[in-house]
Design a protein around this motif. Structure first.
Motif, PDB file in Angstrom:
ATOM      1  N   VAL A 195       0.756  -1.201   0.110  1.00  0.00           N
ATOM      2  CA  VAL A 195      -0.118  -0.042  -0.052  1.00  0.00           C
ATOM      3  C   VAL A 195       0.879   1.093   0.016  1.00  0.00           C
ATOM      4  CG1 VAL A 195      -1.616   1.462   1.330  1.00  0.00           C
ATOM      5  CG2 VAL A 195      -2.022  -1.177   1.321  1.00  0.00           C
ATOM      6  N   VAL A 196       1.884   1.217   0.947  1.00  0.00           N
ATOM      7  CA  VAL A 196       3.038   2.525   0.856  1.00  0.00           C
ATOM      8  C   VAL A 196       3.468   2.620  -0.403  1.00  0.00           C
ATOM      9  CG1 VAL A 196       4.832   3.464   2.072  1.00  0.00           C
ATOM     10  CG2 VAL A 196       3.204   2.061   3.611  1.00  0.00           C
TER      11      VAL A 196
ATOM     12  N   ILE B 100       1.173   4.062  -3.111  1.00  0.00           N
ATOM     13  CA  ILE B 100       0.698   5.426  -2.674  1.00  0.00           C
ATOM     14  C   ILE B 100       2.000   6.442  -3.216  1.00  0.00           C
ATOM     15  CG2 ILE B 100       0.630   7.231  -0.815  1.00  0.00           C
ATOM     16  CD1 ILE B 100      -0.863   5.183   0.612  1.00  0.00           C
TER      17      ILE B 100
ATOM     18  N   VAL C 150       1.853   6.457  -7.106  1.00  0.00           N
ATOM     19  CA  VAL C 150       0.811   7.388  -7.615  1.00  0.00           C
ATOM     20  C   VAL C 150       1.443   8.934  -7.165  1.00  0.00           C
ATOM     21  CG1 VAL C 150      -1.531   8.251  -7.097  1.00  0.00           C
ATOM     22  CG2 VAL C 150      -0.939   5.986  -7.242  1.00  0.00           C
ATOM     23  N   LEU C 151       1.867   9.196  -6.130  1.00  0.00           N
ATOM     24  CA  LEU C 151       2.052  10.421  -5.537  1.00  0.00           C
ATOM     25  C   LEU C 151       3.340  10.916  -6.308  1.00  0.00           C
ATOM     26  CD1 LEU C 151       2.055  12.844  -3.555  1.00  0.00           C
ATOM     27  CD2 LEU C 151       3.682  11.476  -2.005  1.00  0.00           C
TER      28      LEU C 151
END
Length: 643
Positions: free
Chosen positions: A382-383, A386, A389-390
């Motif tokens: 998940v990290v 993220i 995407v960031l």
């Protein structure tokens, strides 16, 4: 005989030492060039030719050959040693380091495998859709990871599916064409066959009672012997005509005893799927600036040569190259399907769940089993997602062009680049713990089932609850230092050509081409680069051609982007031979394809690539980069260069 043997031994020794001989002889044979004409242009040309020959022949490693300008430029007085050293570490190097940090996290926590398997599960197990599914996931991964890493990640998954396909075919070759929804029809046919056979037996009994001739129902019927593939022929009863009677026999799929594949069609599916992965990795690398090293080489050399341009960034490149990749993806899939699977797209691409063969069901089951092994999505995945995407959002919104970007919030302009974003997020991955900050995280969520190489890292994380997402060992394992030095060598060569005036001299020699229209110059450059890159490495080829094409564009008063962008993309189309690029070699090593298969399929992909790139540069590329006019930043570079 002894003389011939000694001669053969001498030839073998020379062939064994051919690279060493080339390394020594090339500099010595070219040495008269700077000695007879002692000027900066000839000295720079000497260094350029020696480095280019080393790169193309691969007589020494690419990274080692890239160090040649570091000592020859100072020796010949072209550039100072400190000036050459500064060319080997640029902004794009930091950009690559940040991307490698993210790639290390993606690999370590198996996010790439989850993405690939999920996309294949969506596509299904029909041959055509299976190939398209693998191509789509490979293109997506190759946008952010290197082409070589992506191919190395996806190929084991594809190989597992292919082995399941082969094993199923060996177990039940005849059932390859039988679909699940026709089982009831098959049982009905069996009942009808049994009824017809009973009727025939009753008829025979009647003939026996009436003392007629007995008809044999096995392989002999009234003196006719059945021979598979030849129909019925006369034996020796003396009553039937001598000519054989030809009766068509339904063909059954033959099991190939001389091959590892049950049928030829299975072999074709293996060829199609494996080649599609290397082509998809190449296509995906075109989409982003960081997708492949050649894009980075172009961006840095262009920004160094034309610092006032400010037109090449992550957003503009993505907008231009994404349609190219999508069109190439569809056309390449159609080409491979036509070449290996035929034109029956309805059969091989059907999404209906009712018409699935036994092997397709088992292949889907195998893919689902591989996905189930990954377990539920974990906190590190998940990290990583993220951060992924960031990083993409920050790249897009830095200077989008049509609206002010986030860099407008700062007073000083031009200080922040794409490398700033990637290095910042890559640095944070060394700090953020790989475990949740709350107690439930201490349940074992680590995925240590698949990666034997990372067992030590997982053991360390069990001992240290604050172990970071990635370690320096993870980063160092993926960081392509050879590519960094190779890119730096290209920058050094470009700087030497600029300072010595060799670029202007080359441009003056190309003035006779001024009568050609811009599209013809671009097409010739694309074809030339595509041909050379089949035998030489992609970064080396582009590094040699970029200064020449830049000088040519300035001389002919053509927007340099009109030739440089297509050449940069076409240099990735070295897909016809295993030596063309590392993904080709990886796919070839699995043994499903021959060189002739790669040449035949790669030639079509090469033509597709050149056609789509030319289409793009002549249509949506013109308004995006203003290619129809000779820009002021190129005029300024031309004037200062001539001075």
């Amino acid at each position: 005989m002894r003389l011939e043997g000694a001669r053969m031994d001498l030839i073998k020794k020379i062939w064994t030492a051919r690279k060493l001989i080339l390394v020594v002889m090339i500099p010595l044979s070219l040495l008269p060039l700077p000695l007879i004409h002692p000027c900066s242009e000839s000295s720079c040309a000497y260094v350029l030719i020696v480095t280019a020959v080393y790169w193309v022949s691969e007589a020494v490693p690419l990274g080692a050959a890239a160090l040649v300008p570091a000592f020859l430029y100072p020796l010949f007085g072209v550039l100072k040693s400190s000036e050459v050293a500064s060319e080997y570490f640029k902004d794009t190097t930091l950009l690559l380091m940040g991307v490698i940090c993210l790639a290390a996290s993606i690999e370590k926590w198996n996010l790439h495998k989850r993405i690939a398997l999920r996309m294949v599960m969506i596509a299904g197990a029909k041959p055509g859709m299976l190939v398209l599914g693998f191509m789509c996931c490979t293109v997506f991964l190759s946008m952010w990871l290197s082409n070589t890493s992506t191919t190395a990640m996806v190929m084991p998954i594809a190989e597992a599916v292919l082995q399941q396909l082969i094993c199923t075919g060996i177990a039940d070759t005849i059932d390859d064409s039988a679909t699940v929804d026709t089982q009831d029809e098959e049982s009905a046919d069996k009942e009808e066959n049994q009824k017809s056979s009973n009727n025939q037996l009753q008829l025979l009994d009647r003939k026996d009672n009436e003392k007629h001739e007995v008809c044999m129902l096995n392989e002999e019927l009234n003196g006719l012997t059945f021979r598979p593939g030849y129909g019925y022929s006369r034996e020796s009863n003396g009553y039937l005509p001598e000519a054989p009677i030809s009766i068509p026999v339904p063909k059954k799929p033959k099991i190939r005893r001389d091959s590892l594949y049950p049928t030829k069609r299975d072999h074709m599916i293996c060829k199609c799927l494996t080649l599609s992965i290397t082509y998809a990795a190449t296509i995906g690398g075109l989409i982003t600036i960081t997708g492949t090293s050649t894009n980075l080489i172009f961006a840095e050399q262009f920004n160094n040569r034309y610092p006032e341009a400010k037109v090449i960034n992550f957003g503009t490149w993505f907008i231009f190259s994404l349609p190219i990749a999508l069109i190439m993806l569809i056309l390449t899939w159609i080409w491979l399907h036509f070449l290996f699977l035929g034109c029956n797209f309805r059969e091989t691409c059907s999404l209906s769940k009712k018409r699935k063969t036994r092997r397709e069901i088992l292949s889907e089951k195998r893919i689902h089993e591989e996905y189930q092994k990954l377990g539920p999505i974990s906190y590190p995945e998940v990290v990583t997602g993220i951060f992924f995407v960031l990083m993409t959002v920050l790249w897009f919104t830095r200077e989008p062009g049509f609206v002010p970007g986030w860099t407008s919030l700062f007073e000083k302009k031009g200080y922040r680049t794409d490398a700033t974003v990637s290095v910042l997020l890559g640095f944070l991955l060394f700090l953020i713990p790989a475990r949740k900050p709350w107690p439930s995280a201490f349940s074992s969520e680590s995925k240590d089932d698949d990666d034997d190489d990372d067992d030590d890292d997982f053991d360390e994380e069990e001992k240290d609850p604050l172990a970071p997402m990635i370690t320096w060992k993870d980063f160092q394992r993926l960081m392509p230092w050879e590519i960094v030095i190779l890119v730096g060598g290209g920058y050094a060569l470009a700087a030497g050509c600029k300072v010595s005036g060799l670029s202007m001299w080359i441009g003056r020699q190309l003035e006779p081409m001024s009568g050609l229209p811009p599209w013809a110059v671009t097409l010739l450059a694309c074809l030339l680069v595509s041909a050379v890159t089949e035998f030489a490495s992609n970064p080396a080829t582009l590094t040699v051609f970029l200064p020449i094409l830049s000088a040519l564009s300035e001389t002919l008063q053509i927007n340099p982007l009109h030739t440089l962008i297509p050449a940069t993309m076409c240099v990735s189309f070295g897909v016809m031979l295993p030596v063309g690029n590392p993904p080709n070699a990886i796919v070839f090593s699995y043994g499903h394809v021959q060189i002739s298969d790669m040449v035949k399929a790669g030639f079509g992909v090469n033509l597709i690539g050149v056609f789509v790139v030319m289409l793009a540069i002549m249509t949506w590329g013109e308004p995006l980069f203003h290619l129809s006019e000779f820009p002021t930043w190129a005029v300024m570079r031309n004037v200062t260069g001539s001075l």
